[in-house]
Design a protein around this motif. Structure first.
Motif, PDB file in Angstrom:
ATOM      1  N   ALA A 230       0.815  -1.235   0.000  1.00  0.00           N
ATOM      2  CA  ALA A 230       0.000   0.000   0.000  1.00  0.00           C
ATOM      3  C   ALA A 230       0.844   1.278   0.000  1.00  0.00           C
ATOM      4  O   ALA A 230       0.344   2.350  -0.333  1.00  0.00           O
ATOM      5  CB  ALA A 230      -0.935  -0.008   1.203  1.00  0.00           C
ATOM      6  N   GLN A 231       2.107   1.158   0.417  1.00  0.00           N
ATOM      7  CA  GLN A 231       2.992   2.321   0.352  1.00  0.00           C
ATOM      8  C   GLN A 231       4.060   2.097  -0.713  1.00  0.00           C
ATOM      9  O   GLN A 231       5.192   2.543  -0.575  1.00  0.00           O
ATOM     10  CB  GLN A 231       3.655   2.550   1.708  1.00  0.00           C
ATOM     11  CG  GLN A 231       2.729   3.236   2.715  1.00  0.00           C
ATOM     12  CD  GLN A 231       3.539   3.908   3.804  1.00  0.00           C
ATOM     13  OE1 GLN A 231       4.481   3.324   4.334  1.00  0.00           O
ATOM     14  NE2 GLN A 231       3.180   5.146   4.147  1.00  0.00           N
ATOM     15  N   CYS A 232       3.680   1.375  -1.734  1.00  0.00           N
ATOM     16  CA  CYS A 232       4.593   0.961  -2.817  1.00  0.00           C
ATOM     17  C   CYS A 232       5.532  -0.125  -2.311  1.00  0.00           C
ATOM     18  O   CYS A 232       5.474  -1.248  -2.772  1.00  0.00           O
ATOM     19  CB  CYS A 232       5.353   2.142  -3.429  1.00  0.00           C
ATOM     20  SG  CYS A 232       6.377   1.642  -4.827  1.00  0.00           S
ATOM     21  N   GLY A 233       6.378   0.226  -1.357  1.00  0.00           N
ATOM     22  CA  GLY A 233       7.213  -0.803  -0.724  1.00  0.00           C
ATOM     23  C   GLY A 233       8.296  -1.374  -1.625  1.00  0.00           C
ATOM     24  O   GLY A 233       8.895  -2.400  -1.309  1.00  0.00           O
ATOM     25  N   LEU A 234       8.545  -0.709  -2.741  1.00  0.00           N
ATOM     26  CA  LEU A 234       9.555  -1.212  -3.681  1.00  0.00           C
ATOM     27  C   LEU A 234      10.471  -0.076  -4.126  1.00  0.00           C
ATOM     28  O   LEU A 234       9.996   1.019  -4.463  1.00  0.00           O
ATOM     29  CB  LEU A 234       8.880  -1.787  -4.937  1.00  0.00           C
ATOM     30  CG  LEU A 234       7.953  -2.982  -4.774  1.00  0.00           C
ATOM     31  CD1 LEU A 234       7.199  -3.238  -6.096  1.00  0.00           C
ATOM     32  CD2 LEU A 234       8.720  -4.240  -4.368  1.00  0.00           C
ATOM     33  N   LEU A 235      11.732  -0.342  -4.120  1.00  0.00           N
ATOM     34  CA  LEU A 235      12.704   0.491  -4.826  1.00  0.00           C
ATOM     35  C   LEU A 235      13.347  -0.437  -5.841  1.00  0.00           C
ATOM     36  O   LEU A 235      14.088  -1.349  -5.467  1.00  0.00           O
ATOM     37  CB  LEU A 235      13.769   1.033  -3.873  1.00  0.00           C
ATOM     38  CG  LEU A 235      13.357   2.144  -2.896  1.00  0.00           C
ATOM     39  CD1 LEU A 235      14.537   2.487  -1.977  1.00  0.00           C
ATOM     40  CD2 LEU A 235      12.904   3.386  -3.656  1.00  0.00           C
ATOM     41  N   VAL A 236      12.995  -0.248  -7.102  1.00  0.00           N
ATOM     42  CA  VAL A 236      13.519  -1.155  -8.131  1.00  0.00           C
ATOM     43  C   VAL A 236      14.735  -0.528  -8.788  1.00  0.00           C
ATOM     44  O   VAL A 236      14.677   0.604  -9.275  1.00  0.00           O
ATOM     45  CB  VAL A 236      12.436  -1.480  -9.179  1.00  0.00           C
ATOM     46  CG1 VAL A 236      13.038  -2.274 -10.336  1.00  0.00           C
ATOM     47  CG2 VAL A 236      11.311  -2.279  -8.521  1.00  0.00           C
ATOM     48  N   ASN A 237      15.826  -1.258  -8.747  1.00  0.00           N
ATOM     49  CA  ASN A 237      17.089  -0.738  -9.254  1.00  0.00           C
ATOM     50  C   ASN A 237      17.346  -1.156 -10.698  1.00  0.00           C
ATOM     51  O   ASN A 237      17.086  -2.295 -11.080  1.00  0.00           O
ATOM     52  CB  ASN A 237      18.238  -1.266  -8.383  1.00  0.00           C
ATOM     53  CG  ASN A 237      19.578  -0.693  -8.815  1.00  0.00           C
ATOM     54  OD1 ASN A 237      19.869   0.461  -8.519  1.00  0.00           O
ATOM     55  ND2 ASN A 237      20.378  -1.474  -9.521  1.00  0.00           N
ATOM     56  N   SER A 238      17.866  -0.221 -11.464  1.00  0.00           N
ATOM     57  CA  SER A 238      18.403  -0.562 -12.776  1.00  0.00           C
ATOM     58  C   SER A 238      19.748   0.126 -12.901  1.00  0.00           C
ATOM     59  O   SER A 238      19.890   1.307 -12.593  1.00  0.00           O
ATOM     60  CB  SER A 238      17.452  -0.101 -13.889  1.00  0.00           C
ATOM     61  OG  SER A 238      17.991  -0.479 -15.135  1.00  0.00           O
ATOM     62  N   SER A 239      20.742  -0.635 -13.310  1.00  0.00           N
ATOM     63  CA  SER A 239      22.090  -0.062 -13.414  1.00  0.00           C
ATOM     64  C   SER A 239      22.540  -0.035 -14.864  1.00  0.00           C
ATOM     65  O   SER A 239      22.352   0.955 -15.579  1.00  0.00           O
ATOM     66  CB  SER A 239      23.085  -0.877 -12.574  1.00  0.00           C
ATOM     67  OG  SER A 239      22.710  -0.919 -11.227  1.00  0.00           O
ATOM     68  N   ARG A 240      23.074  -1.163 -15.316  1.00  0.00           N
ATOM     69  CA  ARG A 240      23.706  -1.207 -16.637  1.00  0.00           C
ATOM     70  C   ARG A 240      22.793  -0.765 -17.777  1.00  0.00           C
ATOM     71  O   ARG A 240      23.218  -0.066 -18.695  1.00  0.00           O
ATOM     72  CB  ARG A 240      24.208  -2.634 -16.918  1.00  0.00           C
ATOM     73  CG  ARG A 240      25.448  -2.983 -16.113  1.00  0.00           C
ATOM     74  CD  ARG A 240      25.808  -4.449 -16.208  1.00  0.00           C
ATOM     75  NE  ARG A 240      25.147  -5.247 -15.177  1.00  0.00           N
ATOM     76  CZ  ARG A 240      25.260  -6.564 -15.048  1.00  0.00           C
ATOM     77  NH1 ARG A 240      26.016  -7.244 -15.908  1.00  0.00           N
ATOM     78  NH2 ARG A 240      24.654  -7.209 -14.079  1.00  0.00           N
ATOM     79  N   GLN A 241      21.519  -1.187 -17.706  1.00  0.00           N
ATOM     80  CA  GLN A 241      20.576  -0.866 -18.786  1.00  0.00           C
ATOM     81  C   GLN A 241      20.433   0.646 -18.971  1.00  0.00           C
ATOM     82  O   GLN A 241      20.255   1.127 -20.086  1.00  0.00           O
ATOM     83  CB  GLN A 241      19.209  -1.462 -18.426  1.00  0.00           C
ATOM     84  CG  GLN A 241      18.236  -1.502 -19.577  1.00  0.00           C
ATOM     85  CD  GLN A 241      16.901  -2.135 -19.142  1.00  0.00           C
ATOM     86  OE1 GLN A 241      16.528  -2.104 -17.962  1.00  0.00           O
ATOM     87  NE2 GLN A 241      16.200  -2.705 -20.096  1.00  0.00           N
ATOM     88  N   ILE A 242      20.537   1.383 -17.877  1.00  0.00           N
ATOM     89  CA  ILE A 242      20.403   2.842 -17.953  1.00  0.00           C
ATOM     90  C   ILE A 242      21.746   3.513 -18.195  1.00  0.00           C
ATOM     91  O   ILE A 242      21.910   4.272 -19.151  1.00  0.00           O
ATOM     92  CB  ILE A 242      19.758   3.392 -16.660  1.00  0.00           C
ATOM     93  CG1 ILE A 242      18.261   3.032 -16.655  1.00  0.00           C
ATOM     94  CG2 ILE A 242      19.972   4.903 -16.531  1.00  0.00           C
ATOM     95  CD1 ILE A 242      17.508   3.428 -15.419  1.00  0.00           C
ATOM     96  N   ILE A 243      22.711   3.233 -17.368  1.00  0.00           N
ATOM     97  CA  ILE A 243      23.927   4.062 -17.422  1.00  0.00           C
ATOM     98  C   ILE A 243      24.800   3.754 -18.647  1.00  0.00           C
ATOM     99  O   ILE A 243      25.557   4.604 -19.082  1.00  0.00           O
ATOM    100  CB  ILE A 243      24.746   4.000 -16.106  1.00  0.00           C
ATOM    101  CG1 ILE A 243      25.398   2.636 -15.882  1.00  0.00           C
ATOM    102  CG2 ILE A 243      23.881   4.390 -14.908  1.00  0.00           C
ATOM    103  CD1 ILE A 243      26.334   2.598 -14.663  1.00  0.00           C
ATOM    104  N   TYR A 244      24.642   2.551 -19.176  1.00  0.00           N
ATOM    105  CA  TYR A 244      25.392   2.235 -20.405  1.00  0.00           C
ATOM    106  C   TYR A 244      24.477   2.134 -21.624  1.00  0.00           C
ATOM    107  O   TYR A 244      24.746   1.369 -22.563  1.00  0.00           O
ATOM    108  CB  TYR A 244      26.194   0.931 -20.230  1.00  0.00           C
ATOM    109  CG  TYR A 244      27.155   0.986 -19.071  1.00  0.00           C
ATOM    110  CD1 TYR A 244      28.033   2.056 -18.926  1.00  0.00           C
ATOM    111  CD2 TYR A 244      27.186  -0.027 -18.127  1.00  0.00           C
ATOM    112  CE1 TYR A 244      28.905   2.121 -17.843  1.00  0.00           C
ATOM    113  CE2 TYR A 244      28.063   0.029 -17.044  1.00  0.00           C
ATOM    114  CZ  TYR A 244      28.916   1.098 -16.908  1.00  0.00           C
ATOM    115  OH  TYR A 244      29.784   1.158 -15.849  1.00  0.00           O
TER     116      TYR A 244
END
Lengths: 277, 277
Positions: A230-244
């Motif tokens: 109910a408070q989202c409860g997620l921090l979804v990480n993306s590294s390589r796909q974005i920075i490279y």
């Protein structure tokens, strides 16, 4: 930053994206190598291009340590730059530390006192006294490895004990006694898919830091279906796909476009769960 | 350094002591704070005073990282100083790292390629692919956390699985498939006493890195009784008891005296086991 502030940032930005700053000097655009501090120059450009569409940054210490003193300097400059220019960002030192009490104290001092970072990832193997020293800092967070995204998660995390409980479940059940949900998160890999449902049985309200979408192949849809609360409860990480996303001079623009694609998908998912209007 | 060379050093020096360089700037003698690099100045004095009576040095990264860039510089200088002046010393980066494959690669590059360190401690929670990247360097060692010396070792390491195996046993049984005993050691805390006998059932020939004598209260006699093998198989660490033996200007002399006491006890134990004449 407290849990409510984090949730407000997620609603305002319509995003629960964490951008992983896994900056490898061997992978950044070659024109940056002329800069005085190529790693920081890269990070600064990526941060400026993405900050309005994400709520957190996660530099992984390994990438900085591999460059020795220069890398450590780039790490400190990156943290300072985010804090000064984008104070609404939640900063995660992805360090996966964990040691006996007096040593964990030193790590806590380093990340929280010296650098003012919001949170640090820790490994649970050494138990309570390895994690407690991180919890004495009000408003700072510990993110315990629960169920990781890699193939090796199979080796020990799924060991079933004589009560029928898997190790990752035991870790989450026991470690949540050490701190409340305003100081404690868990790492759960996106590649674990439907197992998010089992995780949520143990930690229904905690935030989860979720690596493994993008290069590692996890599904954002599945993470949300089984992991969002109910408070989202997620921090979804993306590294390589974005920075490279690109290796030429337009790398920051490409990173922004990639971030935008992920943010739009997240916005749809937040709407579908009625967390935003 | 290979296993045979390590054993030869132990026999020659009549010592299986590892000195832990857990150098805390808040605990070193105050007159050193006038030095350009107080942490390195302290380490150099401790190393010069002890090197003929120990076979290994173990700087714990936490103590250096807590000082940021300056700490990292002191760490690098310390490693370089040992390598140049005492090349027979086995250097252990006590880092307790462990991350997904591409990240563990960065740590391996940092410690083995960039710094030329002999070994690094790693946490097992993330499994095989978190440890494998360290094993591609010939002659370099991985030291996996097995059964740690702290109270928190009770929380997860003793979880009994549905085959009756405890987690620390599972970690040692499975991880020894990933590398041979010339590249792999395990951390087993001196405070675990008689459990060394259980450890030796699983890993009879491996070297064990043993923290926990001195300040943490483990017994050297018990470690030897239950843990020593035909090639000694033990690197017993002492940190605080040696390096903080005195806080005045004679700290190095006091450290030497303390080291000598431990070395003499070790010499007796090696003789009693007939590993030296």
């Amino acid at each position: 930053m407290n849990r409510q502030e984090l949730f407000e940032n997620i609603k305002r930005k319509k995003s629960f994206l964490c951008v992983g700053l896994d900056t490898d000097i061997k992978k950044i655009p070659s024109h940056l190598l002329n800069e005085e501090d190529p790693v920081f120059a890269f990070n600064k450009a990526i941060i400026d291009a993405t900050a309005d569409m994400c709520v957190a940054y996660k530099p992984n210490l390994a990438f900085y340590e591999s460059l020795g003193i220069k890398g450590w300097a780039a790490f400190e400059k990156t943290v300072k730059y985010i804090k000064e220019n984008y104070p609404d960002q939640f900063i995660i030192a992805d360090a996966k530390r964990g040691d006996i009490g007096n040593t964990s104290e030193m790590y806590a001092r380093s990340f929280f006192e010296h650098l003012g970072i919001d949170s640090v990832t820790v490994a649970p193997y050494m138990g309570e006294d390895s994690i407690k020293p991180f919890l004495v800092y009000p408003g700072k967070w510990v993110i315990v490895l629960g169920l990781t995204s890699n193939k090796g998660s199979q080796d020990f995390q799924f060991a079933v004990d004589n009560q029928g409980e898997r190790l990752f479940e035991r870790v989450m059940r026991i470690s949540q006694k050490w701190a409340n949900k305003d100081q404690l998160m868990f790492v759960v890999g996106a590649t674990q898919g439907k197992l998010f449902a089992d995780v949520r049985k143990i930690v229904p309200d905690h935030f989860l830091l979720v690596p493994g979408i993008g290069a590692q192949g996890g599904s954002l849809q599945e993470v949300v279906d089984y992991g969002m609360n109910a408070q989202c409860g997620l921090l979804v990480n993306s590294s390589r796909q974005i920075i490279y996303a690109s290796k030429d001079t337009s790398f920051a623009k490409a990173a922004r476009e990639q971030t935008s694609t992920v943010q739009q998908e997240m916005e749809k998912l937040l709407k579908s769960r009625k967390l935003i209007g």
